[in-house]
Every structure is written in structure tokens, then in C-alpha cells.
Design a protein around this motif. Structure first.
Motif, PDB file in Angstrom:
ATOM      1  N   LEU A   1       0.822  -1.208   0.000  1.00  0.00           N
ATOM      2  CA  LEU A   1       0.000   0.000   0.000  1.00  0.00           C
ATOM      3  C   LEU A   1       0.858   1.261   0.000  1.00  0.00           C
ATOM      4  CD1 LEU A   1      -2.710  -1.066   2.607  1.00  0.00           C
ATOM      5  CD2 LEU A   1      -2.933  -0.970   0.121  1.00  0.00           C
ATOM      6  N   GLY A   2       2.189   1.105  -0.013  1.00  0.00           N
ATOM      7  CA  GLY A   2       3.102   2.247  -0.060  1.00  0.00           C
ATOM      8  C   GLY A   2       3.316   2.912   1.275  1.00  0.00           C
ATOM      9  N   GLN A   3       3.181   2.175   2.374  1.00  0.00           N
ATOM     10  CA  GLN A   3       3.285   2.762   3.703  1.00  0.00           C
ATOM     11  C   GLN A   3       4.617   2.432   4.363  1.00  0.00           C
ATOM     12  OE1 GLN A   3      -0.223   1.152   5.559  1.00  0.00           O
ATOM     13  NE2 GLN A   3      -1.505   2.788   4.764  1.00  0.00           N
ATOM     14  N   GLY A   4       5.705   2.776   3.699  1.00  0.00           N
ATOM     15  CA  GLY A   4       7.034   2.555   4.257  1.00  0.00           C
ATOM     16  C   GLY A   4       7.861   3.822   4.174  1.00  0.00           C
ATOM     17  N   ASP A   5       8.825   3.967   5.082  1.00  0.00           N
ATOM     18  CA  ASP A   5       9.668   5.157   5.111  1.00  0.00           C
ATOM     19  C   ASP A   5      11.068   4.783   5.599  1.00  0.00           C
ATOM     20  OD1 ASP A   5      10.430   7.837   5.007  1.00  0.00           O
ATOM     21  OD2 ASP A   5       9.839   8.171   7.092  1.00  0.00           O
ATOM     22  N   ILE A   6      12.100   5.173   4.849  1.00  0.00           N
ATOM     23  CA  ILE A   6      13.482   4.857   5.246  1.00  0.00           C
ATOM     24  C   ILE A   6      14.334   6.110   5.427  1.00  0.00           C
ATOM     25  CG2 ILE A   6      13.503   2.568   4.202  1.00  0.00           C
ATOM     26  CD1 ILE A   6      15.110   3.775   1.875  1.00  0.00           C
ATOM     27  N   LYS A   7      13.704   7.265   5.609  1.00  0.00           N
ATOM     28  CA  LYS A   7      14.463   8.515   5.715  1.00  0.00           C
ATOM     29  C   LYS A   7      15.418   8.526   6.895  1.00  0.00           C
ATOM     30  CE  LYS A   7      11.124  11.297   3.301  1.00  0.00           C
ATOM     31  NZ  LYS A   7       9.938  12.094   3.457  1.00  0.00           N
ATOM     32  N   SER A   8      15.020   7.961   8.016  1.00  0.00           N
ATOM     33  CA  SER A   8      15.878   7.981   9.205  1.00  0.00           C
ATOM     34  C   SER A   8      16.512   6.616   9.468  1.00  0.00           C
ATOM     35  CB  SER A   8      15.063   8.426  10.423  1.00  0.00           C
ATOM     36  OG  SER A   8      14.016   7.506  10.650  1.00  0.00           O
ATOM     37  N   ALA A   9      16.569   5.769   8.451  1.00  0.00           N
ATOM     38  CA  ALA A   9      17.060   4.406   8.634  1.00  0.00           C
ATOM     39  C   ALA A   9      18.578   4.307   8.477  1.00  0.00           C
ATOM     40  CB  ALA A   9      16.388   3.482   7.624  1.00  0.00           C
ATOM     41  N   HIS A  10      19.130   3.284   9.089  1.00  0.00           N
ATOM     42  CA  HIS A  10      20.542   2.951   8.920  1.00  0.00           C
ATOM     43  C   HIS A  10      20.692   1.439   9.053  1.00  0.00           C
ATOM     44  CE1 HIS A  10      20.139   3.100  13.293  1.00  0.00           C
ATOM     45  NE2 HIS A  10      21.199   2.310  13.355  1.00  0.00           N
ATOM     46  N   ALA A  11      21.775   0.924   8.544  1.00  0.00           N
ATOM     47  CA  ALA A  11      22.044  -0.512   8.620  1.00  0.00           C
ATOM     48  C   ALA A  11      23.374  -0.719   9.325  1.00  0.00           C
ATOM     49  CB  ALA A  11      22.091  -1.114   7.218  1.00  0.00           C
ATOM     50  N   ASN A  12      23.467  -1.840  10.028  1.00  0.00           N
ATOM     51  CA  ASN A  12      24.744  -2.206  10.636  1.00  0.00           C
ATOM     52  C   ASN A  12      24.851  -3.720  10.712  1.00  0.00           C
ATOM     53  OD1 ASN A  12      23.008  -2.725  12.728  1.00  0.00           O
ATOM     54  ND2 ASN A  12      23.951  -1.316  14.167  1.00  0.00           N
ATOM     55  N   ILE A  13      26.039  -4.179  11.041  1.00  0.00           N
ATOM     56  CA  ILE A  13      26.295  -5.614  11.113  1.00  0.00           C
ATOM     57  C   ILE A  13      26.588  -5.975  12.557  1.00  0.00           C
ATOM     58  CG2 ILE A  13      27.796  -7.466  10.330  1.00  0.00           C
ATOM     59  CD1 ILE A  13      28.088  -5.874   7.713  1.00  0.00           C
ATOM     60  N   GLU A  14      25.783  -6.934  13.081  1.00  0.00           N
ATOM     61  CA  GLU A  14      25.916  -7.382  14.460  1.00  0.00           C
ATOM     62  C   GLU A  14      26.058  -8.896  14.455  1.00  0.00           C
ATOM     63  OE1 GLU A  14      22.192  -6.146  16.055  1.00  0.00           O
ATOM     64  OE2 GLU A  14      22.556  -4.039  15.627  1.00  0.00           O
ATOM     65  N   ASN A  15      27.117  -9.406  15.041  1.00  0.00           N
ATOM     66  CA  ASN A  15      27.358 -10.852  15.158  1.00  0.00           C
ATOM     67  C   ASN A  15      27.286 -11.570  13.811  1.00  0.00           C
ATOM     68  OD1 ASN A  15      27.547 -10.517  17.959  1.00  0.00           O
ATOM     69  ND2 ASN A  15      25.350 -10.812  18.220  1.00  0.00           N
ATOM     70  N   GLY A  16      27.841 -10.972  12.790  1.00  0.00           N
ATOM     71  CA  GLY A  16      27.882 -11.599  11.471  1.00  0.00           C
ATOM     72  C   GLY A  16      26.574 -11.562  10.708  1.00  0.00           C
TER      73      GLY A  16
END
Length: 158
Positions: free
Chosen positions: A44-59
């Protein structure tokens, strides 16, 4: 009731600010581990990634700060948390490569867009990025404005 349409290669949301704030060095396409109500909400188009970040934890790679609105048609017991961390599905050798790059000075993993691939699966385009300084941001604005002026001049000539 809202109509859910199957998307073929359609973009859900894009983090346009990321290309302004960061210099994107490399890009990776990753799957996301989602619940059913999250997928329906994204359709339905109800997603937002403006304040998102990615990281790697325990592989394992995780996506933090993505907001996916609750799916209103589902019952209260089926609902998901809108901003919970979501696991990214990457190959082991890609994760090892990312760990090595992130440990370098100034490198970070930034989500650029969420989209449906041709099979209808939700994918995330991740960018391995290095932060820009203020003068670099001004230079990129000048460059973008100059390219726009060039396009206008070329249109007038032809």
C-alpha cells in the motif's frame, strides 16, 4: 477495504537525502525478513526509510529505523511493531566484505531504497558510503545546477 496491487519492480520508498549527505561507493541488493502484515502495508506504499541505517551485528546485517505502518485490516494480535529492527538477507561473503569496509574510517551502510523485485519480493538497495563534508555538499549542488543549465541550453539549440 484497500485494494492491494502486486507490484513488478516498483519502488516503495527512496532515501533521496542519502545521496546528498554521502558519497556512495558501492551498492548491494539485500532481501529483508518481514512479517506478512509488513509486506501488505508496503504494497500500500506505507514505508519510510528517511531515518534508517544498517549495521552488522554478530555476522548478520540489520536494518534499523525503517518505519512500516501497521496494516489496518489485520487484527490486533497480528500487528507488527512499526520500527522494529529487520534482518537483511545477504550472502556470507558480502557480509564479510561489508565488515571489512565498515571498519575503515568514515564508511557506513546506508539504505537507499525499498522496492519490489520482478518476483514481488521486497528488496533493499544498500549503499556503502562515506560521509560528505559541507564543502563537498556545496560542490555537488553547484555541479547539479550546472548540469541542469547545460540541459536547458542544449534544448534551446536543437
Amino acid at each position: 477495504m484497500s485494494k492491494i496491487v502486486k507490484h513488478n519492480g516498483d519502488m516503495i520508498t527512496e532515501n533521496r537525502r542519502a545521496r546528498y549527505d554521502y558519497e556512495i561507493i558501492d551498492q548491494y541488493e539485500a532481501g529483508i525478513q518481514l512479517m506478512g502484515t509488513e509486506v501488505k502495508s508496503l504494497r500500500l506504499g506505507q514505508g519510510d526509510i528517511k531515518s534508517a541505517h544498517a549495521n552488522i551485528e554478530n555476522g548478520e546485517a540489520f536494518l534499523h529505523g525503517v518505519h512500516i505502518a501497521e496494516y489496518k485490516q489485520a487484527g490486533a494480535h497480528l500487528q507488527h511493531q512499526p520500527t522494529r529492527p529487520r534482518k537483511l538477507l545477504l550472502k556470507a561473503n558480502e557480509i564479510k566484505k561489508l565488515v571489512g569496509s565498515i571498519e575503515q574510517k568514515g564508511m557506513t551502510l546506508v539504505p537507499l531504497k525499498l522496492f519490489f523485485n520482478k518476483r514481488g519480493l521486497v528488496k533493499c538497495l544498500l549503499g556503502l558510503a562515506k560521509g560528505k563534508k559541507a564543502h563537498e555538499k556545496r560542490d555537488s549542488i553547484k555541479q547539479r545546477d550546472w548540469e541542469r543549465r547545460q540541459q536547458k541550453i542544449m534544448k534551446k539549440e536543437y
